[in-house]
Every structure is written in structure tokens, then in C-alpha cells.
Motif scaffolding. Structure first.
Motif, mmCIF file in Angstrom:
data_model
loop_
_atom_site.group_PDB
_atom_site.id
_atom_site.type_symbol
_atom_site.label_atom_id
_atom_site.label_comp_id
_atom_site.label_asym_id
_atom_site.label_seq_id
_atom_site.Cartn_x
_atom_site.Cartn_y
_atom_site.Cartn_z
ATOM 1 N N LYS A 108 0.568 -1.322 0.208
ATOM 2 C CA LYS A 108 0.043 0.058 0.044
ATOM 3 C C LYS A 108 0.652 1.204 -0.010
ATOM 4 C CE LYS A 108 -4.139 -1.972 2.325
ATOM 5 N NZ LYS A 108 -5.105 -1.781 3.498
ATOM 6 N N THR A 109 0.453 2.191 -0.750
ATOM 7 C CA THR A 109 1.129 3.418 -0.615
ATOM 8 C C THR A 109 1.018 4.388 0.690
ATOM 9 O OG1 THR A 109 -0.764 4.786 -1.490
ATOM 10 C CG2 THR A 109 0.880 3.794 -3.239
ATOM 11 N N ILE A 110 1.602 5.254 1.049
ATOM 12 C CA ILE A 110 1.465 5.865 2.204
ATOM 13 C C ILE A 110 0.065 6.604 2.148
ATOM 14 C CG2 ILE A 110 2.297 7.556 3.540
ATOM 15 C CD1 ILE A 110 4.086 4.965 3.098
ATOM 16 N N ARG A 111 -0.242 7.008 1.184
ATOM 17 C CA ARG A 111 -1.735 7.659 1.113
ATOM 18 C C ARG A 111 -2.691 6.518 1.415
ATOM 19 N NH1 ARG A 111 -3.514 11.897 -1.547
ATOM 20 N NH2 ARG A 111 -1.431 11.884 -2.967
ATOM 21 N N ALA A 112 -2.581 5.515 1.244
ATOM 22 C CA ALA A 112 -3.591 4.240 1.389
ATOM 23 C C ALA A 112 -3.559 3.887 2.785
ATOM 24 C CB ALA A 112 -3.282 3.255 0.552
ATOM 25 N N VAL A 113 -2.305 4.041 3.529
ATOM 26 C CA VAL A 113 -2.179 3.644 4.764
ATOM 27 C C VAL A 113 -2.725 4.711 5.725
ATOM 28 C CG1 VAL A 113 -0.261 3.460 6.621
ATOM 29 C CG2 VAL A 113 0.009 2.252 4.467
ATOM 30 N N LEU A 114 -2.355 6.022 5.457
ATOM 31 C CA LEU A 114 -2.940 6.889 6.283
ATOM 32 C C LEU A 114 -4.559 6.925 6.171
ATOM 33 C CD1 LEU A 114 -0.198 9.799 5.783
ATOM 34 C CD2 LEU A 114 -0.418 7.904 7.811
ATOM 35 N N SER A 115 -5.036 6.719 5.058
ATOM 36 C CA SER A 115 -6.497 6.805 4.668
ATOM 37 C C SER A 115 -7.132 5.477 5.320
ATOM 38 C CB SER A 115 -6.835 6.693 2.930
ATOM 39 O OG SER A 115 -6.224 8.001 2.375
ATOM 40 N N GLU A 116 -6.617 4.570 5.298
ATOM 41 C CA GLU A 116 -7.229 3.444 6.109
ATOM 42 C C GLU A 116 -7.565 3.917 7.425
ATOM 43 O OE1 GLU A 116 -6.465 -1.268 6.119
ATOM 44 O OE2 GLU A 116 -4.558 0.049 6.540
ATOM 45 N N ALA A 117 -6.816 4.600 8.012
ATOM 46 C CA ALA A 117 -7.163 4.982 9.683
ATOM 47 C C ALA A 117 -8.249 5.980 9.708
ATOM 48 C CB ALA A 117 -5.966 5.381 10.217
ATOM 49 N N LEU A 118 -8.164 6.807 8.677
ATOM 50 C CA LEU A 118 -9.308 7.788 8.762
ATOM 51 C C LEU A 118 -10.734 7.210 8.315
ATOM 52 C CD1 LEU A 118 -7.233 10.605 6.739
ATOM 53 C CD2 LEU A 118 -7.912 10.445 9.389
ATOM 54 N N ASP A 119 -10.816 6.223 7.152
ATOM 55 C CA ASP A 119 -11.742 5.607 6.910
ATOM 56 C C ASP A 119 -12.471 4.483 7.904
ATOM 57 O OD1 ASP A 119 -11.829 6.549 4.187
ATOM 58 O OD2 ASP A 119 -10.518 4.562 3.408
ATOM 59 N N THR A 120 -11.558 4.094 8.673
ATOM 60 C CA THR A 120 -12.213 3.151 9.726
ATOM 61 C C THR A 120 -13.072 4.055 10.738
ATOM 62 O OG1 THR A 120 -10.131 1.796 9.795
ATOM 63 C CG2 THR A 120 -11.493 1.765 11.881
ATOM 64 N N HIS A 121 -12.698 5.280 10.971
ATOM 65 C CA HIS A 121 -13.528 6.260 11.717
ATOM 66 C C HIS A 121 -14.292 7.200 11.078
ATOM 67 C CE1 HIS A 121 -11.643 4.328 15.344
ATOM 68 N NE2 HIS A 121 -10.441 4.123 14.769
ATOM 69 N N ARG A 122 -14.406 7.113 9.921
ATOM 70 C CA ARG A 122 -15.235 8.046 8.943
ATOM 71 C C ARG A 122 -14.907 9.534 9.342
ATOM 72 N NH1 ARG A 122 -21.150 4.874 10.204
ATOM 73 N NH2 ARG A 122 -20.340 2.981 9.222
ATOM 74 N N LEU A 123 -13.375 9.612 9.114
ATOM 75 C CA LEU A 123 -12.980 11.146 9.444
ATOM 76 C C LEU A 123 -12.630 11.577 8.176
ATOM 77 C CD1 LEU A 123 -10.959 10.600 12.651
ATOM 78 C CD2 LEU A 123 -13.258 11.383 12.451
ATOM 79 N N HIS A 124 -12.670 13.019 7.897
ATOM 80 C CA HIS A 124 -12.291 13.671 6.701
ATOM 81 C C HIS A 124 -12.581 13.070 5.305
ATOM 82 C CE1 HIS A 124 -10.104 16.297 9.777
ATOM 83 N NE2 HIS A 124 -9.483 15.044 10.337
ATOM 84 N N PRO A 125 -13.926 12.918 5.244
ATOM 85 C CA PRO A 125 -14.113 12.316 3.851
ATOM 86 C C PRO A 125 -14.262 13.557 2.576
ATOM 87 C CG PRO A 125 -16.025 13.058 5.292
ATOM 88 C CD PRO A 125 -15.023 13.173 6.148
ATOM 89 N N GLY A 126 -14.127 12.860 1.468
ATOM 90 C CA GLY A 126 -14.199 13.906 0.394
ATOM 91 C C GLY A 126 -12.899 14.953 0.270
ATOM 92 N N PRO A 127 -13.419 16.187 -0.255
ATOM 93 C CA PRO A 127 -12.166 16.920 -0.442
ATOM 94 C C PRO A 127 -11.176 17.235 0.656
ATOM 95 C CG PRO A 127 -14.237 17.765 -1.550
ATOM 96 C CD PRO A 127 -14.574 16.411 -0.642
#
Length: 320
Positions: A108-127
Motif C-alpha cells: 500500500k502507498t502511504i496515502r492508502a495507509v493513512l487513509s485506512e485509519a481515517l476510513d475506519t473512523h469515518r474522518l475527513h471524507p471527500g475533498p
């Protein structure tokens, strides 16, 4: 000030081997450990390998089930909290691992790694996601253009910064740093320690900082707790514990450091730390303690005052 984390009488045992005629043999790795961490405080845990430091970190995060008379985080009883509420609370409780490469998915790219944490807790969606990822990279001293790279393209220090960014992504109140700098070169260790110290202030987070190196722990901690074979030997303000140890084991750890000018008394330990399967009777440190008395084999010392804001588990007052 009300502690952010408060733990009372934490115990942990693991089954060893196969179940026999008299049941499964148990190995106790933590014994009646109590601690507290205030908001914004850094509590350092130090001790040799096998002392139970990482087990405490996993227990307070509820990554393993341990026995405790009380374990409260941000007003929530961690022993009785429902699973659904615990999942939500995990946003406030994060961990930074020892091996920065093994803790990152190499595919996984670093973007995907960091996004995974945000997706889990539904934080900072969209733009808002791109803005948050850029801010995280800058927060840990990395160029945001690195977001689309893979973990193998980074040095060990950079990978650990990514691990820190992942922990910070969900805006936690508390982070367990489990030997977070021990796999790094000394010069890189200092950089990561300074980064953690700065983030502790700027983000207002509390840290449980785990290491076998007392000088590293002193550098970043407000208070230090010294562990030996699953028991607490000494607790106190970081500089006090380091420069004027009250327990023989703490003094031995100080003696092992390269610079000994401040050491009041050099103590060399002989032998290895005993197995938790067969700990010494009485004081668990007595088999390696140069000041042990016959009474130490019969009495388990309780933590008691040893000066202002200091506690030690030793029956003797005539040493150190």
C-alpha cells in the motif's frame, strides 16, 4: 488533575505448554501493576526484556485481555465497556510499533495507509481528505509528495515518521510508543524523540513511552516507572529516578549507561533475568541484588514512599 488513564492492580498470565493432569501451567508476566497518566503527560516504562513493558501497553489498549481491579480511560471503565463503545473509543487510543517496516503494508502507498485509519473512523471524507493527509505529512516532517510512494522507498527513520503520522491521523488523546526508537540509529533516534516531544506539546497528547534504555526514557518522560519481572520497582519524576535512584535495580540500569559521572554507586548485575515461570520467592529482584537480605526471600516488598513524589519496592532504607 484527573488522570486520562488510571490502572489498578493489573495482572497478566499466559498458559504454557499443553494441558496436563493438573491443568494448564500458567506463566504470570504482570503482578499488581498500578499506574496513571495525566492529560498531556509522558510516562516512561523501562526495564530489561521480559519485564512486562509491552504487555502493559497492549493491556491498556485492550489488545489483550488482562486481569485488573480497575482500568479507566477518559472516564470509561475498560473492563466493562461494550465492544461497540470500545471500537469508537479506539480513536483516542493509538500505538506506534517498534519495527516501522513490519507495521506498514508493503503493498500500500502511504496515502492508502493513512487513509485506512481515517476510513475506519469515518474522518475527513471527500475533498477534506487530501488536506488532512498533507497536514499529517508536514506534521511529521515529510514531504507531502511522498504520499504515493511505497514503504520500501523510505529509510527506517522516515518509515517511523509515517507510523507516527498514522497514529496521529485520528487525533488521539493517548499513544503507546512501544520501543518506538529502539530499531533506529542513535542520530535518527534523537530526531524521532524530538519530533514526539514537539507533537506531545502541539497536539496535547499523552504518551506511554516504553523502552529498555533508561537514558532515552528520561529524555522524553515526565515520570518514569521501572519494571522488573512483572513488578514495579520504582516510580518518580524522570530526572530524580535517573540521577538519584532509590532502588538497586534502577541504580543498576543507570550503571549500564556509557556516562557514569552522575552515578552515585556502580552496580553490576550478574546472571540473566529469571524466567517468569520460576520467579524467586519474596522480592523478585533478590537473586541479582547485591544488597539482598535473608528476609528478602520471604517478603514481597510493597511500593512505599522514598522521598518526595517517589515510590520504591524495597524493604531496605539504608542503601542508595
Amino acid at each position: 488533575m484527573t488522570p486520562l488513564l488510571e490502572v489498578h492492580d493489573l495482572n497478566m498470565s499466559y498458559p504454557v505448554g499443553r494441558k496436563g493432569l493438573f491443568g494448564t501451567r500458567m506463566m504470570q508476566v504482570l503482578r499488581d501493576v498500578s499506574l496513571s497518566v495525566a492529560p498531556g503527560e509522558v510516562l516512561g516504562l523501562v526495564g530489561e526484556s521480559g519485564s512486562g513493558k509491552s504487555t502493559i501497553g497492549k493491556a491498556v489498549l485492550r489488545l489483550i485481555d488482562a486481569q485488573s481491579a480497575g482500568m479507566v480511560f477518559a472516564g470509561h471503565d475498560l473492563n466493562t465497556i461494550p465492544a461497540a463503545r470500545l471500537r469508537s473509543l479506539r480513536k483516542d487510543m493509538q500505538i506506534i510499533f517498534q519495527d516501522p517496516f513490519a507495521s506498514l503494508d508493503p503493498r500500500k502507498t502511504i496515502r492508502a495507509v493513512l487513509s485506512e485509519a481515517l476510513d475506519t473512523h469515518r474522518l475527513h471524507p471527500g475533498p477534506a481528505r487530501a488536506t488532512r493527509l498533507t497536514a499529517l505529512m508536514e506534521m511529521v516532517g515529510l514531504n507531502p509528495s511522498f504520499l504515493d510512494r511505497l514503504p520500501h522507498e523510505f529509510s527506517g527513520g522516515q518509515r517511523q515518521r509515517i507510523g507516527i503520522a498514522r497514529a496521529l491521523a485520528v487525533e488521539p488523546k493517548f499513544i503507546v510508543c512501544d520501543e518506538a526508537v529502539s530499531a533506529l540509529d542513535v542520530s535518527i533516534q534523537a530526531q524521532v524523540l524530538n519530533l514526539l516531544a514537539d507533537l506531545r506539546v502541539s497536539q496535547g497528547i499523552s504518551l506511554l513511552f516504553i523502552s529498555h534504555d533508561l537514558s532515552v526514557v528520561r529524555y522524553i518522560s515526565d515520570r518514569i516507572m521501572v519494571l522488573y519481572l512483572g513488578r514495579v520497582m520504582e516510580v518518580g519524576p524522570a530526572d530524580d529516578v535517573h540521577f538519584t535512584p532509590r532502588h538497586p535495580y534502577t541504580a543498576a540500569l543507570v550503571s549500564a549507561e556509557p556516562s557514569l559521572k552522575h552515578t552515585p554507586q556502580r552496580i553490576r548485575l550478574t546472571g540473566e533475568i529469571p524466567s517468569p515461570l520460576t520467579p524467586p520467592s519474596g522480592c523478585v529482584f533478590r537473586s541479582r541484588c547485591p544488597y539482598a537480605l535473608p528476609a528478602c526471600a520471604n517478603e514481597i516488598p510493597k511500593l512505599r514512599p522514598a522521598g518526595k513524589s517517589r515510590l520504591k519496592a524495597c524493604i531496605r532504607d539504608d542503601i542508595l
